[in-house]
Design an enzyme around this catalytic site. Structure first.
Site, PDB file in Angstrom:
ATOM      1  N   ASP A 170       0.874  -1.178   0.000  1.00 47.94           N
ATOM      2  CA  ASP A 170       0.000   0.000   0.000  1.00 47.94           C
ATOM      3  C   ASP A 170       0.907   1.222   0.000  1.00 47.94           C
ATOM      4  OD1 ASP A 170      -3.231   0.446   1.013  1.00 47.94           O
ATOM      5  OD2 ASP A 170      -1.897   2.182   1.048  1.00 47.94           O
ATOM      6  N   ALA A 231     -11.467  -4.838  -7.927  1.00 47.17           N
ATOM      7  CA  ALA A 231     -11.382  -3.412  -7.560  1.00 47.17           C
ATOM      8  C   ALA A 231     -12.078  -2.578  -8.641  1.00 47.17           C
ATOM      9  CB  ALA A 231      -9.934  -3.005  -7.372  1.00 47.17           C
ATOM     10  N   ASP A 256     -14.121  -9.445 -11.406  1.00 51.63           N
ATOM     11  CA  ASP A 256     -15.482  -9.000 -11.095  1.00 51.63           C
ATOM     12  C   ASP A 256     -15.762  -7.657 -11.767  1.00 51.63           C
ATOM     13  OD1 ASP A 256     -18.016  -9.071  -9.642  1.00 51.63           O
ATOM     14  OD2 ASP A 256     -17.195  -7.461  -8.393  1.00 51.63           O
ATOM     15  N   GLU A 261     -17.614  -2.163 -19.148  1.00 51.12           N
ATOM     16  CA  GLU A 261     -18.744  -2.783 -18.425  1.00 51.12           C
ATOM     17  C   GLU A 261     -20.065  -2.340 -19.031  1.00 51.12           C
ATOM     18  OE1 GLU A 261     -18.731  -2.600 -14.109  1.00 51.12           O
ATOM     19  OE2 GLU A 261     -16.661  -3.249 -14.025  1.00 51.12           O
ATOM     20  N   HIS A 282     -19.619  -7.663 -11.873  1.00 52.06           N
ATOM     21  CA  HIS A 282     -19.494  -6.581 -10.875  1.00 52.06           C
ATOM     22  C   HIS A 282     -20.499  -6.776  -9.723  1.00 52.06           C
ATOM     23  CE1 HIS A 282     -18.212  -2.093 -10.368  1.00 52.06           C
ATOM     24  NE2 HIS A 282     -18.420  -2.664  -9.184  1.00 52.06           N
ATOM     25  N   ILE A 283     -20.378  -7.947  -9.086  1.00 57.65           N
ATOM     26  CA  ILE A 283     -21.314  -8.264  -7.992  1.00 57.65           C
ATOM     27  C   ILE A 283     -20.611  -8.327  -6.630  1.00 57.65           C
ATOM     28  CG2 ILE A 283     -23.076  -9.461  -9.369  1.00 57.65           C
ATOM     29  CD1 ILE A 283     -21.696 -12.140  -8.453  1.00 57.65           C
ATOM     30  N   GLY A 284     -19.395  -7.758  -6.569  1.00 58.54           N
ATOM     31  CA  GLY A 284     -18.646  -7.809  -5.310  1.00 58.54           C
ATOM     32  C   GLY A 284     -19.459  -7.311  -4.124  1.00 58.54           C
ATOM     33  N   ALA A 285     -20.228  -6.253  -4.348  1.00 60.91           N
ATOM     34  CA  ALA A 285     -20.989  -5.646  -3.245  1.00 60.91           C
ATOM     35  C   ALA A 285     -22.434  -6.136  -3.216  1.00 60.91           C
ATOM     36  CB  ALA A 285     -20.975  -4.137  -3.402  1.00 60.91           C
TER      37      ALA A 285
HETATM   38  N1  LIG Z   1     -16.233  -5.261  -6.912  1.00 63.66           N
HETATM   39  C1  LIG Z   1     -16.992  -4.474  -6.178  1.00 63.66           C
HETATM   40  O1  LIG Z   1     -18.210  -4.524  -6.221  1.00 63.66           O
HETATM   41  C2  LIG Z   1     -16.345  -3.492  -5.245  1.00 63.66           C
HETATM   42  C3  LIG Z   1     -16.946  -3.207  -4.010  1.00 63.66           C
HETATM   43  C4  LIG Z   1     -16.305  -2.323  -3.139  1.00 63.66           C
HETATM   44  C5  LIG Z   1     -15.125  -1.698  -3.522  1.00 63.66           C
HETATM   45  N2  LIG Z   1     -14.616  -1.965  -4.746  1.00 63.66           N
HETATM   46  C6  LIG Z   1     -13.389  -1.322  -5.176  1.00 63.66           C
HETATM   47  O2  LIG Z   1     -12.312  -1.913  -4.485  1.00 63.66           O
HETATM   48  C7  LIG Z   1     -11.292  -0.952  -4.261  1.00 63.66           C
HETATM   49  C8  LIG Z   1     -10.905  -0.959  -2.796  1.00 63.66           C
HETATM   50  O3  LIG Z   1     -12.028  -0.659  -1.992  1.00 63.66           O
HETATM   51  P1  LIG Z   1     -11.841  -0.302  -0.459  1.00 63.66           P
HETATM   52  O4  LIG Z   1     -13.196  -0.153   0.113  1.00 63.66           O
HETATM   53  O5  LIG Z   1     -10.889  -1.219   0.167  1.00 63.66           O
HETATM   54  O6  LIG Z   1     -11.157   1.132  -0.607  1.00 63.66           O
HETATM   55  P2  LIG Z   1     -10.152   1.838   0.404  1.00 63.66           P
HETATM   56  O7  LIG Z   1     -10.067   3.265   0.000  1.00 63.66           O
HETATM   57  O8  LIG Z   1     -10.533   1.526   1.809  1.00 63.66           O
HETATM   58  O9  LIG Z   1      -8.758   1.100   0.127  1.00 63.66           O
HETATM   59  C9  LIG Z   1      -7.953   1.365  -0.960  1.00 63.66           C
HETATM   60  C10 LIG Z   1      -6.501   1.250  -0.501  1.00 63.66           C
HETATM   61  O10 LIG Z   1      -5.679   1.365  -1.648  1.00 63.66           O
HETATM   62  C11 LIG Z   1      -4.555   2.139  -1.293  1.00 63.66           C
HETATM   63  N3  LIG Z   1      -3.947   2.695  -2.488  1.00 63.66           N
HETATM   64  C12 LIG Z   1      -4.291   3.809  -3.178  1.00 63.66           C
HETATM   65  N4  LIG Z   1      -3.474   3.962  -4.231  1.00 63.66           N
HETATM   66  C13 LIG Z   1      -2.602   2.933  -4.199  1.00 63.66           C
HETATM   67  C14 LIG Z   1      -1.514   2.557  -5.013  1.00 63.66           C
HETATM   68  N5  LIG Z   1      -1.158   3.269  -6.076  1.00 63.66           N
HETATM   69  N6  LIG Z   1      -0.836   1.438  -4.688  1.00 63.66           N
HETATM   70  C15 LIG Z   1      -1.175   0.712  -3.600  1.00 63.66           C
HETATM   71  N7  LIG Z   1      -2.201   1.027  -2.790  1.00 63.66           N
HETATM   72  C16 LIG Z   1      -2.896   2.125  -3.090  1.00 63.66           C
HETATM   73  C17 LIG Z   1      -5.086   3.185  -0.324  1.00 63.66           C
HETATM   74  O11 LIG Z   1      -4.039   3.747   0.460  1.00 63.66           O
HETATM   75  C18 LIG Z   1      -6.071   2.354   0.480  1.00 63.66           C
HETATM   76  O12 LIG Z   1      -5.459   1.798   1.612  1.00 63.66           O
HETATM   77  C19 LIG Z   1     -11.875   0.364  -4.776  1.00 63.66           C
HETATM   78  O13 LIG Z   1     -11.481   0.531  -6.115  1.00 63.66           O
HETATM   79  C20 LIG Z   1     -13.348   0.146  -4.793  1.00 63.66           C
HETATM   80  O14 LIG Z   1     -13.998   0.949  -5.703  1.00 63.66           O
HETATM   81  C21 LIG Z   1     -15.176  -2.846  -5.603  1.00 63.66           C
HETATM   82  O1  LIG Z   2     -17.137   0.622  -5.337  1.00 63.31           O
HETATM   83  C1  LIG Z   2     -18.080  -0.060  -4.953  1.00 63.31           C
HETATM   84  O2  LIG Z   2     -18.689   0.144  -3.896  1.00 63.31           O
HETATM   85  C2  LIG Z   2     -18.455  -1.253  -5.755  1.00 63.31           C
HETATM   86  O3  LIG Z   2     -17.893  -1.274  -6.996  1.00 63.31           O
HETATM   87  C3  LIG Z   2     -19.904  -1.573  -5.772  1.00 63.31           C
HETATM   88  O4  LIG Z   2     -20.564  -0.997  -6.843  1.00 63.31           O
HETATM   89  P1  LIG Z   2     -22.144  -1.245  -6.998  1.00 63.31           P
HETATM   90  O5  LIG Z   2     -22.778  -0.550  -5.832  1.00 63.31           O
HETATM   91  O6  LIG Z   2     -22.519  -0.639  -8.277  1.00 63.31           O
HETATM   92  O7  LIG Z   2     -22.396  -2.693  -6.926  1.00 63.31           O
END
Ligand SMILES: NC(=O)c1ccc[n+]([C@@H]2O[C@H](COP(=O)([O-])OP(=O)(O)OC[C@H]3O[C@@H](n4cnc5c(N)ncnc54)[C@H](O)[C@@H]3O)[C@@H](O)[C@H]2O)c1
Ligand SMILES: O=C(O)[C@H](O)COP(=O)(O)O
Length: 311
Positions: A170, A231, A256, A261, A282-285
């Site tokens: 990180d 992510a 995911d 998309e 994209h169903i992570g959440a």
């Molecule tokens: N698939 C889904 O449905 C879904 C659901 C929730 C979140 N996400 C995505 O997952 C990712 C992480 O979510 P989160 O809730 O943990 O976010 P978060 O902000 O809590 O965590 C992200 C982390 O990445 C770090 N970071 C930023 N830039 C970086 C880099 N260049 N190299 C290394 N680390 C770096 C930050 O310091 C932070 O600790 C986000 O992109 C979010 O949009 C996807």
């Molecule tokens: O960043 C997020 O919270 C996730 O990608 C979830 O996106 P969604 O709410 O469209 O499922």
């Protein structure tokens, strides 16, 4: 006050919104870009998930807009600069869906190691592929997490039950206490790439993280690596991943999220045809629990903000 919800919101959260702001006019329907622009002429609060792109064009067509509520974490679908210029407050729901994403990541890794999707498709099509489908255990592997925020930390906690060595990278330094708490070791980006059997991307998409994993980084990885991207599409160079899946360096890929998309172009036809590529839309959440937490949290935050505006 007019509130428009443009993506699905949890029922309990919707009910809460109606109770807490009884005088608000609430509409809930997905409009595509042109219809949304028309709708936004008199909307004060817009609630979205990731499907709605809140572009400068949308923001500039919203003269009354005061609050954008993102029921989720990623804000890459919202033009934050355009919102700032218009003094529009942007709210999201940090951490509320992270556990669900972390569980999906582990599900994808086990699916790939144990050929679950492949075996299921084969058997349903009448093939008993017992001999061909010997897998691998997750236990004992080195698991690399890139981005150690809400999802990353939840993932590390779950992994303690799988007896992995867990490495994290990180941009923020972790204290020794934090590394101890999550049973992880913080290492350099390069060391994580070189040492991990599985690499999960859990960092945000922004100008600095576009294609953070590309050909150069994949070449540094161990042979038979698994890569999971839950992510954002764009943090992984999918074309580079396809190249190294075909040449056998990458053992499996779990996606995911996608650079496109929904992923409909011919490129994805080829990528999805590989048996060791596991994909979800994209169903992570998208769990009942996460959506309830996210929905209630965004309503609480919006109501608090609306009350401030009203004072
Ligand atoms: N698939 C889904 O449905 C879904 C659901 C929730 C979140 N996400 C995505 O997952 C990712 C992480 O979510 P989160 O809730 O943990 O976010 P978060 O902000 O809590 O965590 C992200 C982390 O990445 C770090 N970071 C930023 N830039 C970086 C880099 N260049 N190299 C290394 N680390 C770096 C930050 O310091 C932070 O600790 C986000 O992109 C979010 O949009 C996807
Ligand atoms: O960043 C997020 O919270 C996730 O990608 C979830 O996106 P969604 O709410 O469209 O499922």
């Amino acid at each position: 006050m007019k509130i428009h919800i443009n993506d699905p919101l949890d029922e309990i959260a919707l009910q809460k919104l109606k109770e807490e702001l009884p005088n608000a006019t609430i509409t809930s329907e997905h409009f595509d870009k042109d219809k949304l622009k028309e709708k936004m002429k008199d909307v004060d609060v817009l609630i979205v998930r990731s499907a709605t792109k809140v572009t400068k064009e949308i923001i500039d067509s919203s003269p009354k807009l005061k609050i954008i509520g993102r029921a989720g974490m990623g804000l890459d679908n919202i033009d934050l600069e355009a919102a700032k210029v218009k003094n529009i407050k942007v709210l999201n729901t940090p951490g509320q869906n992270a556990l669900s994403v972390a569980e999906l990541v582990i599900g994808m890794v086990i699916d790939i190691y144990r050929n679950i999707t492949r075996a299921s498709i084969g058997l349903k099509e009448g093939r008993w592929e017992k001999k061909e489908l010997e897998g691998l255990e997750l236990s004992g592997k080195t698991f690399g997490i890139i981005g150690f925020g809400y999802v990353g930390t939840n993932l590390a906690k779950l992994l303690t039950g799988f007896n992995t060595t867990t490495l994290v990278y990180d941009i923020i330094n972790l204290t020794a206490e934090e590394q101890n708490k999550y049973k992880v070791k913080q290492v350099s980006f390069e060391d994580l790439l070189k040492q991990s059997d599985i690499i999960s991307l859990n960092l945000p998409k922004n100008e600095k993280t576009f294609h953070v994993i590309g050909e150069k980084e994949i070449k540094l990885m161990k042979d038979n690596v698994i890569i999971i991207n839950a992510a954002r599409g764009g943090v992984l160079d999918e074309k580079a991943a396809l190249k190294y899946l075909k040449d056998g360096k990458i053992f499996g890929l779990g996606l995911d999220v996608f650079e496109e998309e929904p992923p409909v172009s011919d490129f994805y036809k080829e990528l999805f045809s590989l048996p060791n590529v596991v994909v979800t839309p994209h169903i992570g959440a998208s769990t009942k629990e996460a959506q309830e937490r996210v929905g209630i949290n965004i309503i609480d935050r919006i109501v608090e903000e609306v009350n401030k505006i009203m004072i």
